[in-house]
Motif scaffolding. Structure first.
Motif, PDB file in Angstrom:
ATOM      1  N   PRO A 112       0.812  -1.226   0.000  1.00  0.00           N
ATOM      2  CA  PRO A 112       0.000   0.000   0.000  1.00  0.00           C
ATOM      3  C   PRO A 112       0.839   1.268   0.000  1.00  0.00           C
ATOM      4  N   VAL A 113       2.072   1.173   0.511  1.00  0.00           N
ATOM      5  CA  VAL A 113       2.971   2.325   0.487  1.00  0.00           C
ATOM      6  C   VAL A 113       3.363   2.642  -0.951  1.00  0.00           C
ATOM      7  N   PHE A 114       3.723   1.612  -1.700  1.00  0.00           N
ATOM      8  CA  PHE A 114       4.059   1.819  -3.106  1.00  0.00           C
ATOM      9  C   PHE A 114       2.830   2.295  -3.881  1.00  0.00           C
ATOM     10  N   ALA A 115       1.662   1.775  -3.528  1.00  0.00           N
ATOM     11  CA  ALA A 115       0.433   2.224  -4.190  1.00  0.00           C
ATOM     12  C   ALA A 115       0.201   3.713  -3.933  1.00  0.00           C
ATOM     13  N   MET A 116       0.473   4.155  -2.708  1.00  0.00           N
ATOM     14  CA  MET A 116       0.334   5.563  -2.364  1.00  0.00           C
ATOM     15  C   MET A 116       1.280   6.424  -3.200  1.00  0.00           C
ATOM     16  N   LEU A 117       2.534   5.978  -3.310  1.00  0.00           N
ATOM     17  CA  LEU A 117       3.523   6.728  -4.079  1.00  0.00           C
ATOM     18  C   LEU A 117       3.153   6.773  -5.558  1.00  0.00           C
ATOM     19  N   LEU A 118       2.685   5.648  -6.097  1.00  0.00           N
ATOM     20  CA  LEU A 118       2.328   5.588  -7.515  1.00  0.00           C
ATOM     21  C   LEU A 118       1.056   6.358  -7.817  1.00  0.00           C
ATOM     22  N   ALA A 119       0.184   6.492  -6.815  1.00  0.00           N
ATOM     23  CA  ALA A 119      -1.076   7.204  -7.025  1.00  0.00           C
ATOM     24  C   ALA A 119      -0.852   8.699  -7.261  1.00  0.00           C
ATOM     25  N   ILE A 120       0.297   9.208  -6.848  1.00  0.00           N
ATOM     26  CA  ILE A 120       0.579  10.636  -7.042  1.00  0.00           C
ATOM     27  C   ILE A 120       0.672  10.968  -8.534  1.00  0.00           C
ATOM     28  N   TRP A 130       0.872  13.043   7.301  1.00  0.00           N
ATOM     29  CA  TRP A 130       0.662  11.769   7.993  1.00  0.00           C
ATOM     30  C   TRP A 130       1.005  10.588   7.086  1.00  0.00           C
ATOM     31  N   ARG A 131       0.546  10.655   5.853  1.00  0.00           N
ATOM     32  CA  ARG A 131       0.777   9.539   4.932  1.00  0.00           C
ATOM     33  C   ARG A 131       2.248   9.450   4.534  1.00  0.00           C
ATOM     34  N   TRP A 132       2.898  10.619   4.354  1.00  0.00           N
ATOM     35  CA  TRP A 132       4.337  10.585   4.065  1.00  0.00           C
ATOM     36  C   TRP A 132       5.106   9.988   5.245  1.00  0.00           C
ATOM     37  N   GLY A 133       4.715  10.380   6.457  1.00  0.00           N
ATOM     38  CA  GLY A 133       5.384   9.845   7.641  1.00  0.00           C
ATOM     39  C   GLY A 133       5.202   8.343   7.767  1.00  0.00           C
ATOM     40  N   ALA A 134       3.984   7.861   7.509  1.00  0.00           N
ATOM     41  CA  ALA A 134       3.716   6.420   7.573  1.00  0.00           C
ATOM     42  C   ALA A 134       4.537   5.672   6.523  1.00  0.00           C
ATOM     43  N   LEU A 278       4.674  -2.667   9.871  1.00  0.00           N
ATOM     44  CA  LEU A 278       3.279  -2.810  10.276  1.00  0.00           C
ATOM     45  C   LEU A 278       2.735  -1.516  10.887  1.00  0.00           C
ATOM     46  N   THR A 279       3.579  -0.803  11.624  1.00  0.00           N
ATOM     47  CA  THR A 279       3.136   0.470  12.193  1.00  0.00           C
ATOM     48  C   THR A 279       2.845   1.478  11.087  1.00  0.00           C
ATOM     49  N   GLY A 280       3.754   1.546  10.111  1.00  0.00           N
ATOM     50  CA  GLY A 280       3.533   2.451   8.988  1.00  0.00           C
ATOM     51  C   GLY A 280       2.291   2.085   8.197  1.00  0.00           C
ATOM     52  N   ALA A 281       2.103   0.785   7.946  1.00  0.00           N
ATOM     53  CA  ALA A 281       0.930   0.332   7.200  1.00  0.00           C
ATOM     54  C   ALA A 281      -0.352   0.605   7.971  1.00  0.00           C
ATOM     55  N   ALA A 282      -0.303   0.450   9.292  1.00  0.00           N
ATOM     56  CA  ALA A 282      -1.488   0.702  10.120  1.00  0.00           C
ATOM     57  C   ALA A 282      -1.877   2.176  10.086  1.00  0.00           C
ATOM     58  N   VAL A 283      -0.888   3.057  10.197  1.00  0.00           N
ATOM     59  CA  VAL A 283      -1.163   4.493  10.148  1.00  0.00           C
ATOM     60  C   VAL A 283      -1.718   4.880   8.778  1.00  0.00           C
ATOM     61  N   LEU A 284      -1.139   4.287   7.720  1.00  0.00           N
ATOM     62  CA  LEU A 284      -1.607   4.587   6.367  1.00  0.00           C
ATOM     63  C   LEU A 284      -3.059   4.152   6.184  1.00  0.00           C
ATOM     64  N   ALA A 285      -3.395   2.946   6.653  1.00  0.00           N
ATOM     65  CA  ALA A 285      -4.770   2.447   6.546  1.00  0.00           C
ATOM     66  C   ALA A 285      -5.723   3.314   7.371  1.00  0.00           C
TER      67      ALA A 285
END
Length: 307
Positions: A112-120, A130-134, A278-285
């Motif tokens: 999901p992190v890569f999906a977030m980056l690619l969605a830009i 928040w999402r960048w930090g996660a 997992l912490t980063g993924a949890a914050v992103l979700a």
């Protein structure tokens, strides 16, 4: 046409947890098939072929039994989604043959992190602090799991990292496909096209599996089909911010299976890296769930892990 499903958070939690059990089991089987546990190791392309072949058979049986009518598909989106899914799964199966299941599974949670980056660039989405930090925290966890120091460096872990990136791209296609077709149709076309792609790709490296390997391939494909069905139905019955964290159980089951099957115990580096991811993924979700409205059935709202 949009499709809605009644909300049922307890059922969603149970379905996502069950999907985690199945997903972790598929990685265990892939590791057994990619090593000499069941005979001469099979090429990752052949393991991937077995996954799509038998999953297609299971889902096609469900289509026939339910008398489900397939309607006009979004061919471009299906082909793009399936191509990425096939490549991501193949890279993941190659990785688990060489590194602990816990490491490979944790790195896979970066999708999901890569999906977030690619969605830009691809979807024109804006990303807040928040999402960048996660994303940064999750990527730090991946660097820890790569063990980039001296003899401890795991170059094959880059395969799992590549798998997460490709599956992140697949999530972009899924977002575009979401709500346009019913989940069972999406699953059928995904596995049908995946079987065709995998069949062509496996021809140069195909070898006759042993009876035990055939059984493992059949079990892998069946479990993956069950995982997909549980995951999609679970995500459709609750908000992602509630449902997604239950998919983190995949890491627990993968570690358990790796210990029972291969005697591998997660070390401190694995725990630290996995914890950061997992912490980063949890914050992103969590942020995704707070910022976006409820989406139709079959829409993966930034899930932590997608089968």
């Amino acid at each position: 046409m949009m499709h809605t499903t009644p909300q049922n958070p307890p059922l969603a939690a149970a379905l996502i947890t069950m999907a985690s059990v199945f997903i972790a089991a598929t990685t265990l089987l892939a590791k057994a098939l990619g090593t000499d546990t069941l005979g001469t190791p099979l090429h990752p392309l052949q393991i991937s072929h077995g996954r799509f072949l038998f999953a297609f058979m299971v889902i096609s049986s469900a289509v026939v039994l339910l008398r489900f009518r397939l309607q006009g598909p979004q061919w471009r989106l299906h082909l793009g989604r399936t191509s990425c899914g096939w490549l991501g799964i193949t890279l993941m199966f190659a990785a688990v043959a060489h590194i602990p299941l816990a490491d490979a599974t944790a790195i896979a949670f970066l999708n999901p992190v890569f999906a977030m980056l690619l969605a830009i660039p691809l979807l024109g989405e804006r990303v807040g602090r928040w999402r960048w930090g996660a994303a940064g925290l999750a990527l730090l966890g991946a660097m820890i799991l790569l063990r980039p120091s001296g003899d401890s460096f795991q170059p094959t872990a880059l395969l799992a990292l590549s798998a997460a990136a490709v599956i992140g791209l697949e999530l972009i296609f899924i977002k575009k496909l979401a709500g346009r077709e019913r989940p069972l149709q999406v699953l059928w076309f995904n596995n049908a096209l995946g079987m065709v792609i995998a069949t062509v790709a496996v021809l140069p490296v195909w070898q006759a599996p042993t009876p035990m390997q055939w059984g493992a391939l059949a079990a892998l494909g069946t479990l993956m089909a069950c995982a997909q069905a549980c995951f999609i139905n679970g995500m459709a019955r609750a908000d992602a911010s509630f449902a997604a964290p239950f998919s983190y159980a995949t890491l627990i089951f993968a570690s358990l299976y790796d210990y029972l099957g291969f005697g591998v115990i997660p070390d401190a580096v694995t725990l630290a890296g996995a914890g950061a991811i997992l912490t980063g993924a949890a914050v992103l979700a969590w942020r995704e769930g707070r910022q976006k409205p409820r989406l139709p059935e079959g829409t993966p709202q930034a899930p932590a892990f997608r089968p």
